[in-house]
Design a protein around this motif. Structure first.
Motif, mmCIF file in Angstrom:
data_model
loop_
_atom_site.group_PDB
_atom_site.id
_atom_site.type_symbol
_atom_site.label_atom_id
_atom_site.label_comp_id
_atom_site.label_asym_id
_atom_site.label_seq_id
_atom_site.Cartn_x
_atom_site.Cartn_y
_atom_site.Cartn_z
ATOM 1 N N ASP A 67 32.723 -9.090 -2.817
ATOM 2 C CA ASP A 67 33.331 -8.191 -3.889
ATOM 3 C C ASP A 67 34.805 -8.712 -3.892
ATOM 4 O O ASP A 67 35.418 -8.599 -4.976
ATOM 5 N N PHE A 68 35.634 -8.737 -2.855
ATOM 6 C CA PHE A 68 36.832 -8.730 -2.892
ATOM 7 C C PHE A 68 37.428 -10.253 -2.369
ATOM 8 O O PHE A 68 38.525 -10.271 -2.197
ATOM 9 N N THR B 1 38.541 -14.202 -1.323
ATOM 10 C CA THR B 1 38.801 -15.411 -2.181
ATOM 11 C C THR B 1 37.761 -16.306 -2.134
ATOM 12 O O THR B 1 36.842 -16.327 -1.235
ATOM 13 N N SER C 179 45.408 -1.381 3.360
ATOM 14 C CA SER C 179 44.986 -2.905 3.177
ATOM 15 C C SER C 179 44.007 -3.268 4.193
ATOM 16 O O SER C 179 43.617 -2.750 5.066
ATOM 17 N N GLY D 172 41.551 -9.097 -0.688
ATOM 18 C CA GLY D 172 41.985 -8.184 -1.939
ATOM 19 C C GLY D 172 43.467 -8.280 -1.639
ATOM 20 O O GLY D 172 44.079 -9.086 -1.119
ATOM 21 N N GLN D 173 44.150 -7.259 -2.511
ATOM 22 C CA GLN D 173 45.304 -7.259 -2.599
ATOM 23 C C GLN D 173 46.097 -6.242 -1.551
ATOM 24 O O GLN D 173 45.078 -5.393 -1.038
ATOM 25 N N GLY E 259 45.298 -2.421 -1.529
ATOM 26 C CA GLY E 259 43.781 -2.416 -2.127
ATOM 27 C C GLY E 259 42.666 -1.858 -0.926
ATOM 28 O O GLY E 259 41.684 -1.908 -1.373
ATOM 29 N N ILE F 30 38.686 -0.839 -1.411
ATOM 30 C CA ILE F 30 37.530 -1.782 -0.564
ATOM 31 C C ILE F 30 36.761 -0.813 0.269
ATOM 32 O O ILE F 30 35.489 -1.064 0.182
#
Ligand SMILES: Cc1cc2nc3c(=O)[nH]c(=O)nc-3n(C[C@H](O)[C@H](O)[C@H](O)COP(=O)(O)OP(=O)(O)OC[C@H]3O[C@@H](n4cnc5c(N)ncnc54)[C@H](O)[C@@H]3O)c2cc1C
Length: 382
Positions: free
Chosen positions: A99-100, A102, A179, A223-224, A227, A231
């Motif tokens: 889902d998150f 790269t 994070s 992710g960011q 975020g 998550i």
């Protein structure tokens, strides 16, 4: 509305049932005794598609979705609750990455997970933040091209059986200051700490992760930055709660079978005790708890497969099935009389295993916090 399983799903159930009965059963004595997960079963489970059941084929999974996953977890749990406990958290790791992650992160980690080369881990809980996720204190600070992690995670499934962990840590204050990181187990300053000695689900490894100035490359941020809470919540709600619900469902299935078998074999007053109405009522309740749990579990998984929002349904399935498993297991122990508390009888393990499902993946109270929000939403003033 269609409550029937497809032919392919029935075939999957049969295959996993045979695997669990033939390959997992012989390992269970050692699992109970040592608390160790049977790592030698990872590859065979991967070959059956168990490890990559929700991972798409482009990352070497079989991509069968969440109803199929629930079938797999239920059948493993019918034989040994520790197996779906470990496997469902492994799936949480797969889901978080899918889902998150790269493209590079997905390519690097998802195939290894689907092939059973290692196990998925999602480490949210730390000593200062259990139900209070935002209260966690494990920290991560960006210094140059690396994050430096400090702190400790506790009660983490697969902590000692995985090569890398998805870790939620604090990069700033507040709920938006969490994070997620992919942390290699060999990263400088990282180690798996204490292993827990649990009441039940003993063969699923649970332990600590410890970070002392642990260096994590910047590209391992998942992710960011900021975020991490989203998550954690998506992964716990969608994959974790459905997974724990299915684990409890497997245990409940075994509870029903053990109670029914004993009640029809134990003879008192010249008849099996299943002829006594008191015992029949206990069996009726166990049966209803099993069927209600099954409906809730498969509804939540089906909703995920349909891409529907289902956080209330997953919380309901998790809360109900885990409570029902513990409640039904207690009744099953009572049906067994003194035999029920003897180590030679399976029901005592089922009661211990069911109790452990209750806090794992969020306690009953936290489940009810989610349900209360949904229950009262129609009555809230705009
Ligand atoms: C077998 C097992 C496996 C686990 N695996 C993982 C894992 O892989 N990754 C991970 O991150 N964590 C994992 N956990 C940890 C699990 O998520 C936590 O145990 C759970 O979130 C509860 O936190 P806690 O144990 O600190 O209890 P606390 O949060 O300290 O709760 C104590 C009591 O307070 C109650 N309470 C808390 N908040 C409220 C509220 N708002 N309203 C009413 N009552 C409340 C709770 O229900 C409970 O009864 C696992 C736990 C177990 C048992």
């Amino acid at each position: 509305m269609d409550f029937a399983f497809s032919e392919r799903e029935e075939m999957l159930r049969k295959t996993v049932r045979e695997f669990a009965e033939n390959e997992v059963t012989p390992k269970m004595g050692a699992m109970e005794e040592t608390g160790k997960f049977p790592m030698e079963l990872l590859k065979p489970m991967a070959e059956l598609g168990i490890m990559g059941v929700i991972t798409p084929p482009e990352y070497d999974g079989v991509g069968l979705g969440y109803v199929a996953r629930t079938i797999v977890l239920e059948e493993l749990g019918r034989v040994c609750g520790a197996m779906p406990m470990a496997v469902q958290v492994h799936h949480m790791g797969c889901a978080a990455l899918y889902d998150f992650g790269t493209d590079a992160q997905k390519k690097k980690y998802l195939p290894a997970l689907a092939k059973g080369e290692t196990m998925g881990v999602v480490a949210v809980t730390d000593p200062s933040g259990g139900s209070d996720v935002v209260g966690m204190r494990t920290s991560a600070e960006l210094k140059g091209d690396r994050y430096i992690l400090n702190g400790r995670k506790c009660f983490i499934t697969n902590s000692h059986t995985s090569d890398f962990w998805i870790v939620i840590a604090r990069t700033a204050e507040g709920a938006k200051g969490l994070s997620a990181f992919i942390v290699d187990k060999d990263a400088p300053g990282a180690k798996a700490g204490h292993e827990e000695n649990k009441l039940g689900l003993r063969g699923a490894n649970t332990g600590e992760l410890v970070f002392n100035d642990c260096e994590v490359p910047k590209e391992n941020l998942l992710g960011q930055e900021g975020g991490g809470l989203a998550i954690a919540m998506k992964t716990v709600s969608e994959t974790g709660r459905t997974g724990m619900a299915a684990t409890a469902l497997g245990i409940l299935t075994a509870v029903y079978e053990e109670a029914g078998k004993f009640a029809s074999e134990r003879v008192l007053y010249g008849k099996p005790i299943s002829a006594l109405q008191g015992i029949q009522f206990l069996m009726a309740e166990i049966y209803a708890q099993l069927e209600i749990s099954r409906l809730l579990c498969y509804r939540a998984s089906w909703m995920k497969d349909q891409d529907m929002r289902f956080d209330t349904e997953s919380a309901m399935a998790k809360w109900y099935a885990c409570e029902a498993a513990a409640n039904a297991a207690k009744k099953a122990v009572e049906i067994h009389g003194a035999y029920g508390i003897m180590k030679e009888y399976t029901v005592q393990r089922l009661l211990r295993d069911a109790m452990v499902t209750i806090p794992a993946g969020g306690t009953g109270e936290i489940g009810k916090v989610v349900l209360a929000r949904a229950a009262l939403a129609p009555f809230m003033k705009k």
